[in-house]
Design a protein around this motif. Structure first.
Motif, short mmCIF file in Angstrom:
data_model
loop_
_atom_site.label_atom_id
_atom_site.label_comp_id
_atom_site.label_asym_id
_atom_site.label_seq_id
_atom_site.Cartn_x
_atom_site.Cartn_y
_atom_site.Cartn_z
N ALA A 111 15.28 36.14 5.90
CA ALA A 111 16.56 35.68 5.33
C ALA A 111 17.07 34.45 6.06
CB ALA A 111 17.58 36.80 5.40
N ARG A 112 17.93 33.73 5.37
CA ARG A 112 18.63 32.59 5.95
C ARG A 112 20.10 32.93 6.02
NH1 ARG A 112 16.13 28.49 1.72
NH2 ARG A 112 16.39 30.36 0.51
N GLY A 113 20.81 32.28 6.88
CA GLY A 113 22.25 32.53 6.93
C GLY A 113 22.90 31.99 8.17
N LEU A 114 24.00 32.58 8.53
CA LEU A 114 24.80 32.12 9.65
C LEU A 114 24.22 32.57 10.98
CD1 LEU A 114 28.27 32.99 8.14
CD2 LEU A 114 27.15 30.77 8.19
N PRO A 115 24.32 31.72 11.99
CA PRO A 115 23.85 32.14 13.31
C PRO A 115 24.76 33.21 13.90
CG PRO A 115 24.90 29.99 13.45
CD PRO A 115 24.84 30.35 11.99
N VAL A 116 24.18 34.09 14.70
CA VAL A 116 24.98 35.13 15.36
C VAL A 116 25.99 34.44 16.27
CG1 VAL A 116 24.89 37.04 17.00
CG2 VAL A 116 23.11 36.81 15.27
N GLY A 117 27.25 34.85 16.14
CA GLY A 117 28.30 34.25 16.95
C GLY A 117 28.83 32.94 16.38
N GLY A 118 28.29 32.52 15.22
CA GLY A 118 28.71 31.27 14.61
C GLY A 118 30.07 31.39 13.92
N GLU A 119 30.78 30.31 13.86
CA GLU A 119 32.06 30.27 13.17
C GLU A 119 31.91 29.44 11.90
OE1 GLU A 119 35.19 29.05 15.80
OE2 GLU A 119 34.44 30.32 17.41
N LEU A 120 32.52 29.91 10.82
CA LEU A 120 32.35 29.28 9.51
C LEU A 120 32.68 27.79 9.52
CD1 LEU A 120 33.66 31.97 6.99
CD2 LEU A 120 31.33 31.51 7.73
N GLU A 121 33.73 27.41 10.24
CA GLU A 121 34.14 26.01 10.22
C GLU A 121 33.10 25.07 10.82
OE1 GLU A 121 37.28 24.69 13.03
OE2 GLU A 121 37.34 26.81 13.61
N HIS A 122 32.15 25.62 11.61
CA HIS A 122 31.13 24.79 12.26
C HIS A 122 29.77 24.86 11.57
CE1 HIS A 122 33.98 24.06 15.42
NE2 HIS A 122 34.10 25.35 15.65
N VAL A 123 29.70 25.57 10.45
CA VAL A 123 28.43 25.75 9.75
C VAL A 123 28.34 24.75 8.61
CG1 VAL A 123 27.07 27.37 8.39
CG2 VAL A 123 28.31 28.17 10.40
N ASP A 124 27.14 24.18 8.39
CA ASP A 124 26.99 23.25 7.27
C ASP A 124 27.06 23.99 5.94
OD1 ASP A 124 23.95 23.44 6.11
OD2 ASP A 124 24.05 23.99 8.24
N SER A 125 27.42 23.28 4.90
CA SER A 125 27.66 23.91 3.59
C SER A 125 26.39 24.53 3.01
CB SER A 125 28.26 22.90 2.61
OG SER A 125 27.39 21.81 2.44
N GLY A 126 25.23 23.94 3.26
CA GLY A 126 23.97 24.50 2.75
C GLY A 126 23.68 25.87 3.34
N THR A 127 23.89 26.00 4.65
CA THR A 127 23.66 27.28 5.32
C THR A 127 24.65 28.32 4.83
OG1 THR A 127 22.82 26.15 7.29
CG2 THR A 127 23.56 28.43 7.58
N LEU A 128 25.90 27.93 4.67
CA LEU A 128 26.92 28.85 4.19
C LEU A 128 26.62 29.29 2.75
CD1 LEU A 128 29.49 30.36 4.76
CD2 LEU A 128 30.79 28.31 4.14
N ALA A 129 26.20 28.36 1.92
CA ALA A 129 25.85 28.69 0.53
C ALA A 129 24.70 29.69 0.50
CB ALA A 129 25.47 27.43 -0.24
N GLN A 130 23.71 29.48 1.36
CA GLN A 130 22.56 30.40 1.41
C GLN A 130 22.99 31.78 1.90
OE1 GLN A 130 19.64 29.05 0.19
NE2 GLN A 130 19.08 31.19 0.05
N ALA A 131 23.91 31.82 2.86
CA ALA A 131 24.40 33.10 3.37
C ALA A 131 25.13 33.87 2.28
CB ALA A 131 25.33 32.86 4.56
N ILE A 132 25.86 33.15 1.42
CA ILE A 132 26.56 33.81 0.31
C ILE A 132 25.55 34.36 -0.68
CG2 ILE A 132 28.07 33.41 -1.68
CD1 ILE A 132 29.52 31.30 0.13
N LEU A 133 24.53 33.57 -1.01
CA LEU A 133 23.50 34.01 -1.96
C LEU A 133 22.71 35.21 -1.44
CD1 LEU A 133 22.11 30.56 -3.16
CD2 LEU A 133 23.47 32.19 -4.49
N GLU A 134 22.49 35.26 -0.13
CA GLU A 134 21.68 36.33 0.45
C GLU A 134 22.54 37.42 1.09
OE1 GLU A 134 18.29 35.02 2.70
OE2 GLU A 134 17.99 33.32 1.37
N ARG A 135 23.78 37.55 0.62
CA ARG A 135 24.67 38.58 1.16
C ARG A 135 24.11 39.97 0.86
NH1 ARG A 135 26.55 36.77 -3.57
NH2 ARG A 135 27.36 38.26 -5.11
N ARG A 136 24.54 40.96 1.65
CA ARG A 136 24.09 42.34 1.43
C ARG A 136 25.27 43.29 1.50
NH1 ARG A 136 21.02 42.83 7.18
NH2 ARG A 136 22.88 43.13 8.40
N GLU A 137 25.07 44.45 0.96
CA GLU A 137 26.13 45.44 0.92
C GLU A 137 26.36 46.02 2.30
OE1 GLU A 137 26.83 49.52 -1.55
OE2 GLU A 137 25.72 47.91 -2.54
N VAL A 138 27.64 46.32 2.64
CA VAL A 138 27.95 46.89 3.97
C VAL A 138 28.47 48.31 3.80
CG1 VAL A 138 28.36 44.74 5.13
CG2 VAL A 138 30.25 45.84 3.93
#
Length: 198
Positions: A171-198
């Protein structure tokens, strides 16, 4: 004044290293010759020894000094899982996570037709033979998320699926400990697409 040809050869040889341009190579050469001749001798000896003793593992294609590497010989590894990576450095990164306990296959590159790298150059025939040996239940494609890495994962995945082998992609997505405001839009978009149920 022109530099001696042996010095020019050393500078040119150092340029084969990734990220080393002419100025960096020149600095390294002068440092080794002027300040660290003992280090230069050690480096030359280690490089010669490595070239003489290191080869590719017959099973996973990574670097080893033996016919079959220690990871492939280990009885603690899950033989039903096979993780495909581009380089031995990628394998080491996977191992450092301590979250994967299967076996590996190292492509030693990725598909790049423009650079003349096709299925033969990444040992695809050996990978397919290994993945279809009956012991492997799932192949995890852990190639890089570059255009070439994605194309390589897609190509291998299609071949494996056509042969009845389960293939998955890391999977692709946000780095552990990462903050949304510092993440590029492509990574954030991929994290949304690859979201999972909690």
């Amino acid at each position: 004044m022109k530099a001696p040809s042996s010095l020019e050869n050393l500078i040119e040889a150092l340029r084969c290293l990734p990220g080393v341009g002419p100025k960096s190579a020149q600095r390294m050469a002068y440092h080794l010759l002027q300040r660290d001749q003992k280090g230069a001798t050690k480096l030359a000896g280690a490089l010669t020894h490595a070239l003489d003793t290191i080869r590719h593992c017959r099973r996973c294609n990574s670097f080893t000094e033996e016919e079959i590497c220690s990871l492939c010989r280990s009885e603690r590894r899950e033989a039903s899982l096979l993780c495909v990576v581009e380089t031995p450095a990628d394998l080491m990164m996977m191992e450092q996570t301590q979250s994967y306990h299967g076996l590996y296959f190292v492509l030693m590159g990725r598909l790049s037709p423009l650079d003349g790298i096709g299925p033969k150059e990444i040992h695809l025939d050996r990978l397919i033979q290994r993945a279809t040996d009956g012991a492997v239940n799932e192949v995890i494609l852990a190639t890089n998320f570059t255009v070439e890495g994605e194309a390589t994962a897609h190509y291998i995945g299609e071949i494996l699926r056509s042969r009845g082998v389960k293939a998955s992609r890391i999977a692709r997505g946000l780095p552990v400990g990462g903050e949304l405001e510092h993440v590029d839009s492509g990574t954030l978009a991929q994290a949304i697409l690859e979201r999972r149920e909690v």
